[in-house]
Design a protein around this motif. Structure first.
Motif, PDB file in Angstrom:
ATOM      1  N   PHE A  67     -19.135  19.917 -10.448  1.00 56.72           N
ATOM      2  CA  PHE A  67     -18.666  21.119  -9.750  1.00 56.72           C
ATOM      3  C   PHE A  67     -18.494  22.306 -10.703  1.00 56.72           C
ATOM      4  CE2 PHE A  67     -17.549  17.704  -6.869  1.00 56.72           C
ATOM      5  CZ  PHE A  67     -17.989  18.225  -5.662  1.00 56.72           C
ATOM      6  N   GLY A 195     -11.458  22.185  -8.361  1.00 55.81           N
ATOM      7  CA  GLY A 195     -11.342  22.954  -7.126  1.00 55.81           C
ATOM      8  C   GLY A 195     -12.431  22.639  -6.124  1.00 55.81           C
ATOM      9  N   ALA A 196     -12.944  21.421  -6.137  1.00 50.61           N
ATOM     10  CA  ALA A 196     -14.002  21.022  -5.206  1.00 50.61           C
ATOM     11  C   ALA A 196     -13.486  21.036  -3.771  1.00 50.61           C
ATOM     12  CB  ALA A 196     -14.522  19.632  -5.563  1.00 50.61           C
ATOM     13  N   PRO A 197     -14.358  21.274  -2.794  1.00 45.13           N
ATOM     14  CA  PRO A 197     -13.946  21.228  -1.386  1.00 45.13           C
ATOM     15  C   PRO A 197     -13.356  19.860  -1.034  1.00 45.13           C
ATOM     16  CG  PRO A 197     -16.133  22.189  -1.602  1.00 45.13           C
ATOM     17  CD  PRO A 197     -15.775  21.653  -2.949  1.00 45.13           C
ATOM     18  N   GLU A 198     -12.427  19.866  -0.103  1.00 40.76           N
ATOM     19  CA  GLU A 198     -11.669  18.647   0.212  1.00 40.76           C
ATOM     20  C   GLU A 198     -12.567  17.482   0.628  1.00 40.76           C
ATOM     21  OE1 GLU A 198      -8.421  16.774  -0.404  1.00 40.76           O
ATOM     22  OE2 GLU A 198      -8.493  18.955  -0.609  1.00 40.76           O
ATOM     23  N   ALA A 199     -13.588  17.765   1.423  1.00 38.43           N
ATOM     24  CA  ALA A 199     -14.479  16.697   1.877  1.00 38.43           C
ATOM     25  C   ALA A 199     -15.203  16.058   0.697  1.00 38.43           C
ATOM     26  CB  ALA A 199     -15.497  17.242   2.882  1.00 38.43           C
ATOM     27  N   GLN A 200     -15.499  16.839  -0.322  1.00 42.92           N
ATOM     28  CA  GLN A 200     -16.206  16.305  -1.482  1.00 42.92           C
ATOM     29  C   GLN A 200     -15.256  15.597  -2.441  1.00 42.92           C
ATOM     30  OE1 GLN A 200     -18.476  19.860  -2.616  1.00 42.92           O
ATOM     31  NE2 GLN A 200     -20.237  19.044  -1.506  1.00 42.92           N
ATOM     32  N   VAL A 201     -13.997  16.029  -2.492  1.00 41.85           N
ATOM     33  CA  VAL A 201     -12.987  15.273  -3.249  1.00 41.85           C
ATOM     34  C   VAL A 201     -12.826  13.885  -2.633  1.00 41.85           C
ATOM     35  CG1 VAL A 201     -10.524  15.141  -3.823  1.00 41.85           C
ATOM     36  CG2 VAL A 201     -11.739  17.302  -4.082  1.00 41.85           C
ATOM     37  N   LYS A 202     -12.792  13.836  -1.305  1.00 41.16           N
ATOM     38  CA  LYS A 202     -12.685  12.546  -0.598  1.00 41.16           C
ATOM     39  C   LYS A 202     -13.911  11.682  -0.895  1.00 41.16           C
ATOM     40  CE  LYS A 202     -11.159   9.489   2.384  1.00 41.16           C
ATOM     41  NZ  LYS A 202     -10.051   8.577   2.000  1.00 41.16           N
TER      42      LYS A 202
END
Length: 332
Positions: A67, A195-202
């Protein structure tokens, strides 16, 4: 490192992350020092410098690189992950009364159990100092939860390892605790700090979780079918240590009354004699548990690769996919 000679995914990943890994190694050397207790760096260095792949800290660095993270907190988090991992190994070797780790004598054998436990505690403390320095409460929450989950998994394993009532669900709970928890935390914090988007953190969490499960299942199978020179363990160590891992659990589930009595004697009561390992291998072969365990490892590897699908199209993502394939390719 000569790129032309690199074939294994973790080696290619190490080359790509070489600069960051140098930073991690320097930080580890600095933070494992102690002005007042020289035994701490002695014991830590014995394990840290034993030639491990440093896979877990590389996962943190890889997630941050994926990221485009521009800062340096990922270095501290990667060192944190390695300290947690090293601390758990020191404690595990005491609990398991192990004499060998990565082909070398264990710290508890070279020094003593007290030194291993206390140095492990020191490394846990150091890991929390590093977490705090990132000034991210969420990162602290993720890694603190991982540390608690690892300890919980180890305690569960201790109570379930020699109990024939242990089934595949309990085994998976143990594996998710003692192994997968740190894999998933390592990848997740790399995404969070970036600071990755939440869906990608998941997705990073799911990838690490599935990769960790596949990794442990593969290790448990290699204990019975691996090359001792490659694994650093003797074939059948888990049997001798009375550990109910997946290949045995599958055999126990299908055992006749006579076979169950054999497992009760050798695993539950620990009364083992010459030829028992060979008989155990024959029983696992009879029920095809090696093959079904291999299928399970591959299924978890597929889950890990599927989790990567939502991540950015990047060299790192493809290397993580190759790494997942490599973890289970050791079984072929």
């Amino acid at each position: 490192m000569d790129s032309a000679t690199i074939s294994k995914p973790h080696e290619r990943l190490a080359e790509l992350l070489e600069t960051e890994m140098e930073g991690v190694n320097t930080l580890i050397q600095t933070r494992m020092a102690s002005r007042h207790a020289p035994r701490i760096p002695e014991v830590t260095a014995h394990l840290v410098e034993a030639g491990g792949k440093r896979l877990r800290p590389m996962l943190t660095l890889a997630a941050a690189r994926l990221f485009g993270y521009p800062g340096d907190h990922h270095i501290k988090l990667a060192a944190t992950v390695e300290f947690i991992h090293t601390a758990t190994l020191l404690h595990d070797d005491v609990v398991d009364e192990s004499g060998q780790r990565r082909g070398r004598p264990t710290a508890n054998l070279l020094w003593d159990n007290k030194s291993s436990v206390l140095v492990g505690d020191y490394l846990f403390a150091r890991s929390f100092q590093l977490m705090v320095e990132t000034e991210s409460l969420r990162v602290l929450d993720i890694l603190a939860n991982a540390a608690a989950t690892i300890a919980e998994g180890e305690v569960l394993q201790m109570t379930a390892a020699s109990n024939l009532a242990t089934d595949e669900d309990v085994y998976l709970q143990v594996v998710r605790g003692k192994t997968a928890a740190l894999f998933s935390a390592a990848t997740e914090v790399g995404g969070v700090i970036s600071g990755a988007p939440e869906a990608q953190v998941k997705a990073l969490f799911n990838f690490g979780d599935a990769l960790g499960v596949a990794f442990q299942i593969a290790d448990d199978l290699l204990d019975y079918q691996g090359d001792a020179k490659a694994t650093g363990k003797n074939v059948g160590d888990d049997f001798r240590e009375r550990k109910l891992t997946l290949p045995v659990i599958k055999a126990v589930a299908q055992a006749t009354e006579e076979e169950r009595a054999f497992w009760q004697r050798t695993i539950e009561r620990g009364r083992q004699s010459e030829g028992d390992l060979e008989h155990a291998l024959a029983l696992m072969g009879k029920y095809g548990t090696f093959e079904s365990t291999r299928i399970d490892a591959n299924r978890w590897a597929d889950k890990a690769k599927t989790a990567l699908d939502v991540l950015p199209d990047h060299e790192i993502r493809h290397l993580l996919s190759d790494l997942t394939d490599y973890v289970v390719s050791r079984l072929n």
